[in-house]
Motif scaffolding. Structure first.
Motif, PDB file in Angstrom:
ATOM      1  N   GLN A  50       0.850  -1.189   0.000  1.00 17.24           N
ATOM      2  CA  GLN A  50       0.000   0.000   0.000  1.00 17.24           C
ATOM      3  C   GLN A  50       0.885   1.238   0.000  1.00 17.24           C
ATOM      4  O   GLN A  50       2.107   1.145   0.053  1.00 17.24           O
ATOM      5  CB  GLN A  50      -0.949   0.013   1.196  1.00 17.24           C
ATOM      6  CG  GLN A  50      -0.303   0.039   2.564  1.00 17.24           C
ATOM      7  CD  GLN A  50      -1.351   0.013   3.666  1.00 17.24           C
ATOM      8  OE1 GLN A  50      -2.540  -0.179   3.415  1.00 17.24           O
ATOM      9  NE2 GLN A  50      -0.917   0.206   4.897  1.00 17.24           N
ATOM     10  N   ARG A  51       0.266   2.398  -0.073  1.00 20.67           N
ATOM     11  CA  ARG A  51       1.008   3.647  -0.170  1.00 20.67           C
ATOM     12  C   ARG A  51       1.502   4.110   1.189  1.00 20.67           C
ATOM     13  O   ARG A  51       0.871   3.883   2.205  1.00 20.67           O
ATOM     14  CB  ARG A  51       0.117   4.741  -0.768  1.00 20.67           C
ATOM     15  CG  ARG A  51      -0.327   4.499  -2.190  1.00 20.67           C
ATOM     16  CD  ARG A  51      -1.257   5.615  -2.628  1.00 20.67           C
ATOM     17  NE  ARG A  51      -1.682   5.456  -4.018  1.00 20.67           N
ATOM     18  CZ  ARG A  51      -2.709   4.736  -4.406  1.00 20.67           C
ATOM     19  NH1 ARG A  51      -3.443   4.104  -3.499  1.00 20.67           N
ATOM     20  NH2 ARG A  51      -3.031   4.633  -5.681  1.00 20.67           N
ATOM     21  N   ALA A  82       0.147  -3.072   4.959  1.00 23.32           N
ATOM     22  CA  ALA A  82      -1.182  -3.679   5.020  1.00 23.32           C
ATOM     23  C   ALA A  82      -1.159  -4.848   5.997  1.00 23.32           C
ATOM     24  O   ALA A  82      -0.150  -5.554   6.122  1.00 23.32           O
ATOM     25  CB  ALA A  82      -1.600  -4.153   3.628  1.00 23.32           C
ATOM     26  N   GLU A 422      -3.449  -3.510  -0.868  1.00 20.98           N
ATOM     27  CA  GLU A 422      -3.763  -2.558  -1.926  1.00 20.98           C
ATOM     28  C   GLU A 422      -2.874  -2.794  -3.139  1.00 20.98           C
ATOM     29  O   GLU A 422      -1.647  -2.801  -3.035  1.00 20.98           O
ATOM     30  CB  GLU A 422      -3.547  -1.129  -1.414  1.00 20.98           C
ATOM     31  CG  GLU A 422      -3.864  -0.085  -2.468  1.00 20.98           C
ATOM     32  CD  GLU A 422      -3.678   1.321  -1.934  1.00 20.98           C
ATOM     33  OE1 GLU A 422      -3.967   2.265  -2.682  1.00 20.98           O
ATOM     34  OE2 GLU A 422      -3.253   1.467  -0.789  1.00 20.98           O
ATOM     35  N   LEU A 424      -1.029  -1.430  -5.470  1.00 17.96           N
ATOM     36  CA  LEU A 424      -0.470  -0.123  -5.782  1.00 17.96           C
ATOM     37  C   LEU A 424       0.082  -0.113  -7.205  1.00 17.96           C
ATOM     38  O   LEU A 424       0.930  -0.916  -7.566  1.00 17.96           O
ATOM     39  CB  LEU A 424       0.639   0.206  -4.783  1.00 17.96           C
ATOM     40  CG  LEU A 424       1.420   1.500  -4.997  1.00 17.96           C
ATOM     41  CD1 LEU A 424       0.485   2.692  -4.832  1.00 17.96           C
ATOM     42  CD2 LEU A 424       2.563   1.576  -3.995  1.00 17.96           C
ATOM     43  N   SER A 445      -5.467   0.191  -9.108  1.00 19.43           N
ATOM     44  CA  SER A 445      -5.317   0.732  -7.756  1.00 19.43           C
ATOM     45  C   SER A 445      -6.600   1.334  -7.269  1.00 19.43           C
ATOM     46  O   SER A 445      -7.475   1.730  -8.047  1.00 19.43           O
ATOM     47  CB  SER A 445      -4.199   1.788  -7.740  1.00 19.43           C
ATOM     48  OG  SER A 445      -4.625   2.939  -8.455  1.00 19.43           O
TER      49      SER A 445
END
Length: 447
Positions: A50-51, A82, A422, A424, A445
């Motif tokens: 994830q970001r 995550a 996620e 990404l 995404s």
């Protein structure tokens, strides 16, 4: 070269990294070479679970081990991953780890080494008596300080070995051989007093009658480090073992260790009396529950006669799945989680006192946000516990699950959610090609 990072158990989630402008799925063809190249070029991989706060993947680093390389999370970033990502870990402040990071535990991403500061000696001066063993509640007189006690060192290595993690696919796959392999790997690149921890760490091999002579030879070779030398401080060995029994000997007492049936470890009468007093709760639980393991972390020395004598020790019981537990309530909760097929991380207390609220386990199968499980005990400071519980509310407003173990039966466990990593999107540098690996699929995404 070994498989990097978290390849400790089967059936892990698919993990992807950005390395040098390319995306790599862990375990696919060319990944190990990319990790080695990243180490040589001092590149920082990014985990694409994830970001981060800048909208990119989570920055990682590459450390070199004895037989390869490992992609590791940066210090204090585990909670940014995550919950389904193998690099996720609960915030350090949820356990006693937070007060030790940066003081007793100094991780250097540039060198890949971690320096550990201990509150117990690793040498013994000639003629001096042994220090008292760590107590069951405070580990030592300085347990609230900024050094690792024997017990908190055991917790740290257990965390680093990822033996605190559990998912249903692990059932039946954890044996002493697995535990030993993970602990030895966790000890790599750890430094104590300027020396590699591995040089002093003894974890017994699985005993085999057919290989008895070879096992004994390797054991004695390692123990030569602790041979006494006249007039000089004697180096101590550190061991992590499973105890079979602690019984009277012809002189003093002895600890009989599983997988070391031919070599008891001596305890003098003073140490034995302290042991019975300090670990009364742990010993009572071990005696009452048949399927528990009793773990011992201890320092020991070799006598002039070539026999091992324990100097200082700490005991901690573990479940059949090798999860460290504090008491009967901890055991009930973990057995419930394992029986219901849940995925979780067992949180450990380190040096934190039992009067402080601590998370017993963090569920990682409740969706994008973890769910913290707390056992409320009589020893809690009521004035402080309310504030501690408020601080454990997640960013999504989710309150922790609390079991008041003294007044109510075990409540229903929070239901499973959708574990989510996620997908990404990663934009490669100009001219670079994405390496999706043999099993990867592109996803869109989340916006």
């Amino acid at each position: 070269m070994r498989a990097p990072e978290h390849a400790l158990e089967p059936s892990e989630p698919q993990v992807a990294y950005e390395i040098g402008g390319q995306r790599w799925n862990k375990g696919t063809t060319g990944f190990e070479e990319a990790v080695a190249q990243a180490h040589e070029q001092h590149l920082r991989p990014r985990c694409l679970c994830q970001r981060d706060t800048q909208g990119q993947g989570i920055e990682m680093y590459v450390a070199r081990l004895l037989d390869g390389y490992i992609v590791k999370r940066m210090p204090n970033t585990g909670s940014q991953h995550a919950t389904a990502c193998p690099s996720y870990e609960p915030p350090a402040d949820l356990s006693g780890l937070g007060q030790l990071l940066g003081t007793a535990i100094l991780e250097n991403p540039s060198t890949g080494t971690t320096t550990l500061k201990l509150d117990f000696p690793m040498t013994k001066m000639p003629g001096r008596s042994a220090p008292p063993p760590a107590s069951s509640t405070a580990s030592s007189a300085s347990s609230q300080g900024n050094k690792l006690t024997l017990r908190s060192l055991l917790h740290y290595l257990w965390d680093q070995a990822e033996l605190t993690r559990w998912q249903p696919s692990f059932t039946g796959k954890r044996s002493w051989a697995t535990v030993r392999r993970h602990l030895l790997r966790a000890a790599e690149n750890k430094v104590v007093g300027g020396h590699p921890l591995l040089a002093s760490l003894y974890i017994p091999e699985v005993f085999s009658v057919e290989n008895k002579d070879a096992i004994t030879a390797r054991r004695l070779q390692q123990w030569t480090r602790s041979r006494p030398t006249s007039g000089s401080p004697q180096p101590l060995m550190l061991m992590i073992v499973e105890v079979k029994e602690i019984v009277p000997a012809r002189y003093g007492h002895k600890a009989v260790i599983k997988h070391v049936p031919d070599q008891p470890f001596g305890l003098d009468d003073q140490l034995y009396r302290r042991l019975a007093r300090c670990f009364e709760q742990e010993l009572a639980l071990w005696s009452a529950v048949e399927n528990l393991h009793m773990l011992m972390i201890a320092t020991f020395r070799m006598t002039d006669a070539g026999l091992p004598n324990i100097v200082e020790l700490s005991l901690m019981p573990a479940t059949a799945q090798w999860h460290l537990i504090e008491d009967h309530f901890d055991r009930q909760l973990l057995e419930k989680l394992v029986g219901e097929g849940r995925s979780f991380i067992k949180c450990l207390r380190y040096n934190a006192p039992t009067s402080k609220v601590g998370v017993s386990a963090s569920l990682t199968d409740c969706g994008a946000s973890p769910h913290f499980l707390i056992i409320e005990r009589q020893s809690f400071n009521k004035d402080e516990s309310a504030g501690d519980l408020e601080r454990l509310i997640t960013s999504e407003g989710q309150r922790p699950w609390v079991w008041n173990a003294l007044v109510e039966p075990l409540p229903k466990i929070p239901v499973k959610g959708r574990s989510y990593i996620e997908p990404l999107l990663f934009k490669p540098a100009s001219g670079d090609q994405l390496n999706w690996g043999s099993r990867s699929t592109m996803q869109t995404s989340r916006t």
